[in-house]
Design a protein around this motif. Structure first.
Motif, PDB file in Angstrom:
ATOM      1  N   GLU A 366      -0.229 -22.951  20.362  1.00  0.00           N
ATOM      2  CA  GLU A 366       0.449 -21.855  19.666  1.00  0.00           C
ATOM      3  C   GLU A 366       1.202 -20.952  20.631  1.00  0.00           C
ATOM      4  O   GLU A 366       2.171 -20.293  20.254  1.00  0.00           O
ATOM      5  N   GLN A 367       0.785 -20.905  21.894  1.00  0.00           N
ATOM      6  CA  GLN A 367       1.408 -20.018  22.867  1.00  0.00           C
ATOM      7  C   GLN A 367       2.250 -20.746  23.911  1.00  0.00           C
ATOM      8  O   GLN A 367       3.085 -20.138  24.559  1.00  0.00           O
ATOM      9  N   TRP A 368       2.024 -22.038  24.066  1.00  0.00           N
ATOM     10  CA  TRP A 368       2.693 -22.789  25.124  1.00  0.00           C
ATOM     11  C   TRP A 368       3.647 -23.825  24.543  1.00  0.00           C
ATOM     12  O   TRP A 368       3.374 -24.440  23.518  1.00  0.00           O
ATOM     13  N   ALA A 369       4.767 -24.012  25.228  1.00  0.00           N
ATOM     14  CA  ALA A 369       5.720 -25.067  24.894  1.00  0.00           C
ATOM     15  C   ALA A 369       6.308 -25.605  26.195  1.00  0.00           C
ATOM     16  O   ALA A 369       6.357 -24.896  27.213  1.00  0.00           O
ATOM     17  N   ALA A 370       6.752 -26.853  26.161  1.00  0.00           N
ATOM     18  CA  ALA A 370       7.402 -27.474  27.318  1.00  0.00           C
ATOM     19  C   ALA A 370       8.846 -27.791  26.961  1.00  0.00           C
ATOM     20  O   ALA A 370       9.162 -28.068  25.803  1.00  0.00           O
ATOM     21  N   PHE A 371       9.717 -27.739  27.952  1.00  0.00           N
ATOM     22  CA  PHE A 371      11.121 -28.032  27.684  1.00  0.00           C
ATOM     23  C   PHE A 371      11.733 -28.820  28.833  1.00  0.00           C
ATOM     24  O   PHE A 371      11.255 -28.799  29.976  1.00  0.00           O
ATOM     25  N   ALA A 372      12.799 -29.524  28.505  1.00  0.00           N
ATOM     26  CA  ALA A 372      13.579 -30.250  29.497  1.00  0.00           C
ATOM     27  C   ALA A 372      15.032 -30.224  29.053  1.00  0.00           C
ATOM     28  O   ALA A 372      15.328 -30.419  27.869  1.00  0.00           O
ATOM     29  N   THR A 373      15.946 -29.968  29.982  1.00  0.00           N
ATOM     30  CA  THR A 373      17.368 -30.000  29.671  1.00  0.00           C
ATOM     31  C   THR A 373      18.077 -30.845  30.720  1.00  0.00           C
ATOM     32  O   THR A 373      17.668 -30.889  31.895  1.00  0.00           O
ATOM     33  N   PHE A 374      19.142 -31.504  30.286  1.00  0.00           N
ATOM     34  CA  PHE A 374      19.908 -32.371  31.174  1.00  0.00           C
ATOM     35  C   PHE A 374      21.391 -32.108  30.978  1.00  0.00           C
ATOM     36  O   PHE A 374      21.851 -31.902  29.844  1.00  0.00           O
ATOM     37  N   GLY A 375      22.147 -32.109  32.067  1.00  0.00           N
ATOM     38  CA  GLY A 375      23.584 -31.915  31.968  1.00  0.00           C
ATOM     39  C   GLY A 375      24.325 -32.791  32.965  1.00  0.00           C
ATOM     40  O   GLY A 375      23.829 -33.055  34.072  1.00  0.00           O
ATOM     41  N   PHE A 376      25.474 -33.266  32.551  1.00  0.00           N
ATOM     42  CA  PHE A 376      26.327 -34.035  33.455  1.00  0.00           C
ATOM     43  C   PHE A 376      27.766 -33.604  33.241  1.00  0.00           C
ATOM     44  O   PHE A 376      28.215 -33.467  32.096  1.00  0.00           O
ATOM     45  N   GLU A 377      28.493 -33.371  34.345  1.00  0.00           N
ATOM     46  CA  GLU A 377      29.902 -33.006  34.247  1.00  0.00           C
ATOM     47  C   GLU A 377      30.709 -33.778  35.292  1.00  0.00           C
ATOM     48  O   GLU A 377      30.334 -33.837  36.469  1.00  0.00           O
TER      49      GLU A 377
END
Length: 444
Positions: A366-377
């Motif tokens: 309820e208090q914790w979340a994980a994230f990942a983001t990726f970008g390419f240019e």
């Protein structure tokens, strides 16, 4: 792009609201089989099994309830609304049906009706504790969505500490061969070579929305940020100020935003870049869980210390965001554009670009979340570099990994690892960067 904001676990928790026993004890084998399939995670199979019988069985509250829940699970919210409204008409006041119908109505954008049904379900004293908590979170989510349609002023402050392996985004090596000088090897100024440092960061922001009528709003915002490094790295501190103002027009599932933007960026205590421009943005909300966001951006870039780099930048892009029923949020999009110099004879400083972005956030507790983001240019420059005698291309890849922790209302702590790699034909533009940071944010 800003996806619809609601708690990361509310879809999973909302399913609890549908697990308490129905007062209807007698159901036939068709409904039992469909309910068992849905409980086994085969909602599409359950929906297909019941759909062919809908014309004959519509009005049977047990059939309509299971059919409506299965429709909710597969994202067919309009069919879920029809089935659950029939079930509720036959069994008024059933909290189980009210909760599911509220979920479906929220998905199709009827927030007021959804809130009314969820409050009614919450008032039932037989609702299990876990289901009651899920309904409370769902109601909070609806409240936040409705806040976006009311006049409001919001702000935040954020502080953090971290480590940057390449503060100045410089190349790893100090010695560079220059083809224009017959391959002569020159030594770069130490300030232009990769430097590592610990840092602190401070960010604050304020945003306002003034609702003129149900469709038109005036919006504005401002942000200030600063990132000083340790004393061992001097002249590389950064600071930035941003401001925007515009209007928003909403009609049904569509929102059009037109805004002007101003920005000033300082490096080492000197103003490095000024930006003035605007954005046209179109948001299409398919339902409460999915949306498209398309935009056109223009920026006029001015470099007070190097006016030869002044340029006009235009970017066109789109993205799609999806909140899954089990809780995770995923998004992806692409963009393309051009940064053209205003001075003559310096085409090598301008470029065309194309990029991709993607990300996912998943609840852990309820208090914790994980994230990942990726970008390419990918950037292709407009002329040959006069020193290295090549037409430069850059391939920039970024990866962010982290978690969020909400220890108290309006507080968020974010540990994060950020990796950047720019593979460039130009040796002075080729670099790697690793940033490890922890930030704490307070909204008000």
């Amino acid at each position: 792009m800003r996806p619809a904001a609601f708690p990361a676990r509310f879809l999973t928790l909302c399913a609890l609201a549908c697990c308490w026993a129905s007062t209807h004890a007698e159901v036939d084998s068709l409904v039992r089989d469909a309910a068992a399939l849905r409980q086994a995670g085969k909602a599409q199979v359950a929906y297909d099994l019941l759909e062919s019988h809908e014309a004959a069985r519509a009005g049977d509250p047990d059939f309509d309830t299971v059919f409506g829940i299965a429709a909710n699970d597969i994202g067919n919210y309009p069919r879920a609304v029809l089935a659950l409204e029939r079930a509720l008409a036959m069994q008024p006041g059933q909290a189980r049906i009210q909760a599911e119908l509220g979920r479906a109505l929220f998905a199709v954008g009827d927030n007021q009706a959804a809130a009314t049904l969820l409050r009614a379900a919450r008032a039932d004293r037989q609702v299990p504790e876990g289901a009651a908590r899920s309904i409370d979170q769902f109601l909070n989510a609806i409240g936040r969505v409705e806040d976006a349609s009311r006049s409001s002023v919001r702000g935040y402050v954020e502080g953090g500490v971290g480590y940057d392996s390449n503060v100045n985004s410089g190349p790893a090596g100090a010695n560079v061969a220059v083809p224009a000088l017959g391959g002569l090897v020159l030594t770069l100024n130490p300030a232009g070579v990769e430097r590592a440092s610990r840092f602190a960061s401070v960010v604050s922001g304020l945003s306002a929305r003034i609702v003129v009528d149900p469709r038109w709003s005036v919006i504005a915002g401002a942000n200030l940020s600063a990132r000083p490094n340790t004393s061992s790295v001097s002249g590389m501190d950064t600071a930035q100020a941003d401001a925007n103002a515009g209007v928003s027009y909403r009609h049904q599932r569509h929102e059009l935003i037109l805004a002007t933007q101003l920005s000033s960026f300082e490096y080492g205590g000197r103003q490095l870049r000024q930006t003035a421009g605007g954005t046209a943005e179109w948001v299409y909300r398919i339902d409460g869980f999915r949306q498209w966001d398309s935009y056109l951006q223009y920026a006029r870039l001015h470099y007070p210390q190097q006016s030869v780099r002044d340029a006009d930048r235009v970017v066109l892009g789109t993205s799609y965001a999806h909140r899954f029923r089990s809780g995770p949020l995923a998004y992806g999009g692409g963009y393309l554009g051009r940064e053209g110099t205003r001075a003559d004879g310096v085409d090598q400083l301008g470029h065309r670009l194309v990029g991709l972005r993607a990300g996912v956030q998943a609840p852990l507790t309820e208090q914790w979340a994980a994230f990942a983001t990726f970008g390419f240019e990918y950037r292709r420059f407009g002329g040959d570099d006069p020193f290295f005698l090549i037409r430069r291309t850059d391939r920039q890849t970024t990866l962010n990994l982290g978690t969020t922790w909400d220890p108290a209302p309006r507080w968020r702590v974010t540990p994060q690892l950020s990796l950047t790699r720019v593979a460039s034909d130009s040796p002075i533009a080729d670099f790697r960067k690793t940033v490890l940071s922890v930030t704490a944010r307070r909204d008000f």
